[in-house]
Design a protein around this motif. Sequence first.
Motif, mmCIF file in Angstrom:
data_model
loop_
_atom_site.group_PDB
_atom_site.id
_atom_site.type_symbol
_atom_site.label_atom_id
_atom_site.label_comp_id
_atom_site.label_asym_id
_atom_site.label_seq_id
_atom_site.Cartn_x
_atom_site.Cartn_y
_atom_site.Cartn_z
ATOM 1 N N TYR A 23 0.859 -1.180 0.000
ATOM 2 C CA TYR A 23 0.000 0.000 0.000
ATOM 3 C C TYR A 23 0.898 1.234 0.000
ATOM 4 O O TYR A 23 2.018 1.213 0.521
ATOM 5 C CB TYR A 23 -0.878 0.041 1.260
ATOM 6 N N PHE A 24 0.385 2.330 -0.540
ATOM 7 C CA PHE A 24 1.101 3.598 -0.486
ATOM 8 C C PHE A 24 0.615 4.402 0.722
ATOM 9 O O PHE A 24 -0.558 4.341 1.096
ATOM 10 C CB PHE A 24 0.873 4.412 -1.760
ATOM 11 N N LYS A 25 1.546 5.158 1.298
ATOM 12 C CA LYS A 25 1.226 6.015 2.438
ATOM 13 C C LYS A 25 1.944 7.354 2.241
ATOM 14 O O LYS A 25 3.159 7.391 2.033
ATOM 15 C CB LYS A 25 1.684 5.353 3.736
ATOM 16 N N LEU A 26 1.193 8.441 2.290
ATOM 17 C CA LEU A 26 1.745 9.787 2.232
ATOM 18 C C LEU A 26 2.110 10.168 3.664
ATOM 19 O O LEU A 26 1.240 10.171 4.542
ATOM 20 C CB LEU A 26 0.700 10.733 1.651
ATOM 21 N N LEU A 48 -1.266 0.888 9.380
ATOM 22 C CA LEU A 48 -1.339 0.825 10.832
ATOM 23 C C LEU A 48 -2.756 1.139 11.297
ATOM 24 O O LEU A 48 -3.566 1.672 10.528
ATOM 25 C CB LEU A 48 -0.360 1.833 11.448
ATOM 26 N N ASP A 49 -3.047 0.844 12.552
ATOM 27 C CA ASP A 49 -4.363 1.173 13.110
ATOM 28 C C ASP A 49 -4.634 2.669 13.089
ATOM 29 O O ASP A 49 -5.790 3.094 13.065
ATOM 30 C CB ASP A 49 -4.478 0.657 14.546
ATOM 31 N N THR A 50 -3.586 3.473 13.087
ATOM 32 C CA THR A 50 -3.731 4.931 13.082
ATOM 33 C C THR A 50 -3.790 5.517 11.675
ATOM 34 O O THR A 50 -3.892 6.728 11.515
ATOM 35 C CB THR A 50 -2.578 5.590 13.847
ATOM 36 N N ASP A 51 -3.706 4.687 10.646
ATOM 37 C CA ASP A 51 -3.757 5.162 9.267
ATOM 38 C C ASP A 51 -5.199 5.246 8.774
ATOM 39 O O ASP A 51 -6.041 4.428 9.140
ATOM 40 C CB ASP A 51 -2.961 4.234 8.347
ATOM 41 N N ILE A 52 -5.442 6.233 7.934
ATOM 42 C CA ILE A 52 -6.759 6.453 7.347
ATOM 43 C C ILE A 52 -6.639 6.312 5.838
ATOM 44 O O ILE A 52 -5.746 6.912 5.221
ATOM 45 C CB ILE A 52 -7.278 7.866 7.692
ATOM 46 N N LYS A 53 -7.541 5.562 5.246
ATOM 47 C CA LYS A 53 -7.569 5.428 3.795
ATOM 48 C C LYS A 53 -8.178 6.689 3.198
ATOM 49 O O LYS A 53 -9.193 7.175 3.675
ATOM 50 C CB LYS A 53 -8.383 4.209 3.389
ATOM 51 N N VAL A 54 -7.525 7.220 2.162
ATOM 52 C CA VAL A 54 -8.031 8.405 1.480
ATOM 53 C C VAL A 54 -8.477 8.008 0.080
ATOM 54 O O VAL A 54 -8.057 6.987 -0.464
ATOM 55 C CB VAL A 54 -6.970 9.529 1.424
ATOM 56 N N GLU A 55 -9.333 8.817 -0.502
ATOM 57 C CA GLU A 55 -9.790 8.580 -1.867
ATOM 58 C C GLU A 55 -8.650 8.921 -2.819
ATOM 59 O O GLU A 55 -8.121 10.032 -2.794
ATOM 60 C CB GLU A 55 -10.998 9.459 -2.180
ATOM 61 N N ALA A 56 -8.258 7.951 -3.643
ATOM 62 C CA ALA A 56 -7.172 8.164 -4.596
ATOM 63 C C ALA A 56 -7.563 7.555 -5.935
ATOM 64 O O ALA A 56 -8.233 6.520 -5.983
ATOM 65 C CB ALA A 56 -5.878 7.550 -4.083
ATOM 66 N N ASP A 57 -7.124 8.193 -7.010
ATOM 67 C CA ASP A 57 -7.483 7.754 -8.352
ATOM 68 C C ASP A 57 -6.933 6.376 -8.699
ATOM 69 O O ASP A 57 -7.609 5.586 -9.328
ATOM 70 C CB ASP A 57 -6.962 8.750 -9.397
ATOM 71 N N ALA A 58 -5.703 6.097 -8.332
ATOM 72 C CA ALA A 58 -5.008 4.964 -8.934
ATOM 73 C C ALA A 58 -4.602 3.846 -7.985
ATOM 74 O O ALA A 58 -4.248 2.776 -8.446
ATOM 75 C CB ALA A 58 -3.757 5.471 -9.636
ATOM 76 N N CYS A 59 -4.599 4.087 -6.711
ATOM 77 C CA CYS A 59 -4.053 3.085 -5.799
ATOM 78 C C CYS A 59 -4.697 3.232 -4.430
ATOM 79 O O CYS A 59 -5.410 4.190 -4.176
ATOM 80 C CB CYS A 59 -2.539 3.253 -5.679
ATOM 81 N N GLU A 60 -4.422 2.267 -3.571
ATOM 82 C CA GLU A 60 -4.869 2.402 -2.190
ATOM 83 C C GLU A 60 -3.836 3.267 -1.469
ATOM 84 O O GLU A 60 -2.658 2.916 -1.397
ATOM 85 C CB GLU A 60 -4.992 1.037 -1.531
ATOM 86 N N LEU A 61 -4.282 4.387 -0.955
ATOM 87 C CA LEU A 61 -3.399 5.376 -0.350
ATOM 88 C C LEU A 61 -3.883 5.695 1.048
ATOM 89 O O LEU A 61 -5.086 5.863 1.277
ATOM 90 C CB LEU A 61 -3.384 6.647 -1.217
ATOM 91 N N PHE A 62 -2.935 5.792 1.974
ATOM 92 C CA PHE A 62 -3.246 6.056 3.371
ATOM 93 C C PHE A 62 -2.454 7.254 3.860
ATOM 94 O O PHE A 62 -1.413 7.608 3.297
ATOM 95 C CB PHE A 62 -2.884 4.829 4.225
#
Length: 107
Positions: A23-26, A48-62
């Motif tokens: 997964y990608f994470k910013l 991680l439990d503290t990560d939030i999934k954000v809406e992204a065009d191409a990949c799963e991003l947290f």
Amino acid sequence: MNVHMDPSTEKKLNEHMGARPGYFKLFYDTEDCGCNGVLTLQIIDQPLDTDIKVEADACELFVDRQQQSLFDHTMKIIADPNYPSFTVRSDSSLFSSNVRIRDLRQN
């Protein structure tokens, strides 16, 4: 939070991900930098439990829940065609023009 990417950015991200799962994470990395943080795109095994999934065009991003407030509601990630880096920006701010991918996967 919404993150938009053009097709060349999607392609470059997919090349970095390769065939291995992840997964990608910013993330603003503040460890050992002596500053407010360096923005990175991390490739992680699992969020991680503290990560939030954000809406992204191409990949799963947290993003980390505590860092989400540092970003604007609508963001763009743009690949540099001539260099292994990305620009992260919104309509009102330039967050970084030299964002690197840091692969943290253990597998």
